[in-house]
Design a protein around this motif. Structure first.
Motif, PDB file in Angstrom:
ATOM      1  N   THR A  74      -2.566  -4.738   8.740  1.00 17.45           N
ATOM      2  CA  THR A  74      -1.809  -3.996   8.383  1.00 17.45           C
ATOM      3  C   THR A  74      -0.131  -4.553   8.878  1.00 17.45           C
ATOM      4  N   ILE A  75       0.442  -4.429   7.744  1.00 16.39           N
ATOM      5  CA  ILE A  75       2.026  -5.858   7.435  1.00 16.39           C
ATOM      6  C   ILE A  75       2.811  -4.131   7.518  1.00 16.39           C
ATOM      7  N   THR A  76       4.499  -3.829   7.971  1.00 11.99           N
ATOM      8  CA  THR A  76       4.807  -3.825   8.068  1.00 11.99           C
ATOM      9  C   THR A  76       5.942  -4.124   7.919  1.00 11.99           C
ATOM     10  N   LYS A 116       1.429  -1.404   0.247  1.00 13.79           N
ATOM     11  CA  LYS A 116      -0.346   0.297   0.070  1.00 13.79           C
ATOM     12  C   LYS A 116       0.662   1.489   0.063  1.00 13.79           C
ATOM     13  N   THR A 117       1.976   1.321   1.082  1.00 17.85           N
ATOM     14  CA  THR A 117       2.512   2.312   0.916  1.00 17.85           C
ATOM     15  C   THR A 117       4.247   2.134   0.761  1.00 17.85           C
ATOM     16  N   LYS A 118       4.634   2.806   0.067  1.00 18.40           N
ATOM     17  CA  LYS A 118       6.322   3.270  -0.115  1.00 18.40           C
ATOM     18  C   LYS A 118       6.815   3.982   1.301  1.00 18.40           C
ATOM     19  N   GLY A 119       8.054   3.603   1.901  1.00 12.80           N
ATOM     20  CA  GLY A 119       8.361   4.337   2.888  1.00 12.80           C
ATOM     21  C   GLY A 119       9.713   4.542   2.393  1.00 12.80           C
ATOM     22  N   ALA A 120       9.971   5.042   3.635  1.00 11.07           N
ATOM     23  CA  ALA A 120      11.709   5.471   3.765  1.00 11.07           C
ATOM     24  C   ALA A 120      12.483   4.577   3.720  1.00 11.07           C
ATOM     25  N   ARG A 121      14.204   4.162   3.478  1.00  9.23           N
ATOM     26  CA  ARG A 121      14.867   3.273   3.063  1.00  9.23           C
ATOM     27  C   ARG A 121      15.817   3.796   4.648  1.00  9.23           C
ATOM     28  N   TYR A 122      16.156   1.905   5.179  1.00 12.90           N
ATOM     29  CA  TYR A 122      16.699   2.603   6.655  1.00 12.90           C
ATOM     30  C   TYR A 122      17.421   1.404   6.728  1.00 12.90           C
ATOM     31  N   HIS A 123      18.715   1.883   6.994  1.00 13.74           N
ATOM     32  CA  HIS A 123      20.170   0.739   7.504  1.00 13.74           C
ATOM     33  C   HIS A 123      19.660   0.867   8.435  1.00 13.74           C
ATOM     34  N   TYR A 132      20.881  -1.614   3.402  1.00 13.53           N
ATOM     35  CA  TYR A 132      19.978  -0.574   3.109  1.00 13.53           C
ATOM     36  C   TYR A 132      18.552  -1.277   2.985  1.00 13.53           C
ATOM     37  N   ARG A 133      17.319  -1.307   3.903  1.00 15.33           N
ATOM     38  CA  ARG A 133      16.198  -1.603   3.340  1.00 15.33           C
ATOM     39  C   ARG A 133      14.688  -0.801   3.790  1.00 15.33           C
ATOM     40  N   LEU A 134      14.273  -1.167   2.341  1.00 16.03           N
ATOM     41  CA  LEU A 134      13.241  -0.049   2.104  1.00 16.03           C
ATOM     42  C   LEU A 134      11.797  -0.717   3.089  1.00 16.03           C
ATOM     43  N   LYS A 135      11.339  -0.158   4.001  1.00 15.99           N
ATOM     44  CA  LYS A 135       9.722   0.403   4.569  1.00 15.99           C
ATOM     45  C   LYS A 135       9.472   0.212   3.310  1.00 15.99           C
ATOM     46  N   ASN A 136       8.401  -1.026   4.214  1.00 15.98           N
ATOM     47  CA  ASN A 136       6.658  -0.576   3.286  1.00 15.98           C
ATOM     48  C   ASN A 136       5.252  -1.149   4.507  1.00 15.98           C
ATOM     49  N   THR A 137       4.602  -0.705   3.637  1.00 20.65           N
ATOM     50  CA  THR A 137       3.308  -1.161   4.586  1.00 20.65           C
ATOM     51  C   THR A 137       1.793  -1.750   3.944  1.00 20.65           C
ATOM     52  N   GLY A 138       1.605  -2.748   3.984  1.00 18.32           N
ATOM     53  CA  GLY A 138       1.024  -3.426   3.392  1.00 18.32           C
ATOM     54  C   GLY A 138      -0.955  -4.258   3.772  1.00 18.32           C
ATOM     55  N   THR A 139      -1.498  -4.659   3.537  1.00 16.07           N
ATOM     56  CA  THR A 139      -2.544  -5.598   3.653  1.00 16.07           C
ATOM     57  C   THR A 139      -2.240  -6.869   3.459  1.00 16.07           C
ATOM     58  N   SER A 140      -2.286  -7.529   4.738  1.00 18.98           N
ATOM     59  CA  SER A 140      -2.745  -9.507   4.654  1.00 18.98           C
ATOM     60  C   SER A 140      -3.270 -10.020   4.974  1.00 18.98           C
ATOM     61  N   TYR A 141      -3.619 -10.998   4.258  1.00 15.42           N
ATOM     62  CA  TYR A 141      -4.779 -11.853   4.418  1.00 15.42           C
ATOM     63  C   TYR A 141      -5.329 -12.919   3.667  1.00 15.42           C
ATOM     64  N   THR A 142      -6.558 -13.991   4.180  1.00 17.85           N
ATOM     65  CA  THR A 142      -6.562 -15.473   3.369  1.00 17.85           C
ATOM     66  C   THR A 142      -8.544 -15.315   2.982  1.00 17.85           C
ATOM     67  N   ILE A 143      -8.301 -16.046   1.743  1.00 17.15           N
ATOM     68  CA  ILE A 143      -9.132 -16.377   0.916  1.00 17.15           C
ATOM     69  C   ILE A 143      -9.895 -17.938   1.501  1.00 17.15           C
ATOM     70  N   TYR A 144     -10.843 -18.458   2.135  1.00 16.36           N
ATOM     71  CA  TYR A 144     -10.469 -19.854   2.065  1.00 16.36           C
ATOM     72  C   TYR A 144     -11.529 -20.440   0.937  1.00 16.36           C
ATOM     73  N   SER A 145     -11.712 -21.899   0.747  1.00 14.84           N
ATOM     74  CA  SER A 145     -12.444 -22.213  -0.165  1.00 14.84           C
ATOM     75  C   SER A 145     -13.775 -22.003  -0.200  1.00 14.84           C
ATOM     76  N   ASN A 146     -13.789 -21.702   1.051  1.00 14.75           N
ATOM     77  CA  ASN A 146     -15.779 -21.701   1.342  1.00 14.75           C
ATOM     78  C   ASN A 146     -15.913 -19.699   1.040  1.00 14.75           C
ATOM     79  N   CYS A 147     -15.390 -19.273   0.491  1.00 16.64           N
ATOM     80  CA  CYS A 147     -15.347 -17.888   0.559  1.00 16.64           C
ATOM     81  C   CYS A 147     -15.234 -16.644   2.117  1.00 16.64           C
TER      82      CYS A 147
END
Length: 221
Positions: free
Chosen positions: A205-207, A91-98, A183-198
């Protein structure tokens, strides 16, 4: 002129070259200079630390929940959405961290003229991905998604090797500090699971901090 140096043997050694005259301790071996990929500008403060306190290094995906899979036409357990899918969306690209490897080294210029400081790494260390808890997919999938969205080159691990050197000017009456690492890039995103029964899990929120390149972080004070 003499040499002013700090740092322990087996970590990294800083030499100051004053007025263009280079000197070294008796018996010292000449350094093999390997320039960093993209030498960084000299900063005015130490490298910032990641804000998150619940980071996990080299995380494993969350375990599967026990949800009975549905089949086409089976309405007893909800609709059928196909095989279980583990979703990650940057979702969001952050800064670089050393992320440093080994101790910080420093060189003080006591003269009234600009001096040349040379820092050489004498340690090797590996830096990997750090992620907050809750990532449902694998780190490799997460990295591929981030690379695709922002057109950057990332990797799960990078090794900062010994023998890498950098040269920098130290202003009069100033101390140049040098930290070798990744140097590592910071990023924020979302994570979830969709099961076979929908049915889906709650979105988390994952950083993440993902290695980009090996290099030095420099600052004067």
């Amino acid at each position: 002129m003499g040499i002013i140096k700090r740092g322990s043997i087996g970590s990294a050694i800083a030499f100051a070259i004053v007025a263009g005259i280079a000197t070294a301790p008796a018996g010292a071996q000449p350094s093999v200079f390997v320039s960093s990929d993209e030498p960084e500008a000299v900063n005015t403060a130490p490298p910032a630390e990641p804000e998150e306190t619940d980071l996990v290094d080299d995380p494993e995906p969350e375990p599967e929940a026990s949800v009975r899979p549905s089949k086409p036409g089976d309405t007893t357990n909800g609709e059928y959405c196909g095989p279980t899918q583990k979703i990650y969306t940057p979702k969001t690209k952050g800064a670089r961290y050393h992320k440093g490897v080994g101790p910080t080294n420093a060189n003080y210029n006591a003269t009234s003229r600009t001096a040349r400081s040379i820092f050489t790494s004498e340690v090797t260390g590996e830096v990997g991905v750090s992620v907050t808890g809750g990532l449902s997919t694998s780190v490799d999938v997460m990295i591929a998604k981030i690379e695709g969205k922002y057109e950057v080159n990332l990797t799960a691990k990078l090794t900062a090797k010994l023998g890498n050197s950098i040269q920098v000017d130290t202003p009069p009456k100033k101390t140049t500090n040098a930290k070798y690492g990744v140097y590592r890039l910071k990023n924020t995103g979302t994570s979830y699971t969709i099961y076979s029964n929908c049915k889906t899990t709650a979105k988390k929120t994952i950083t993440s901090y993902t290695p980009m390149k090996v290099g030095w972080y420099l600052w004067d004070n």
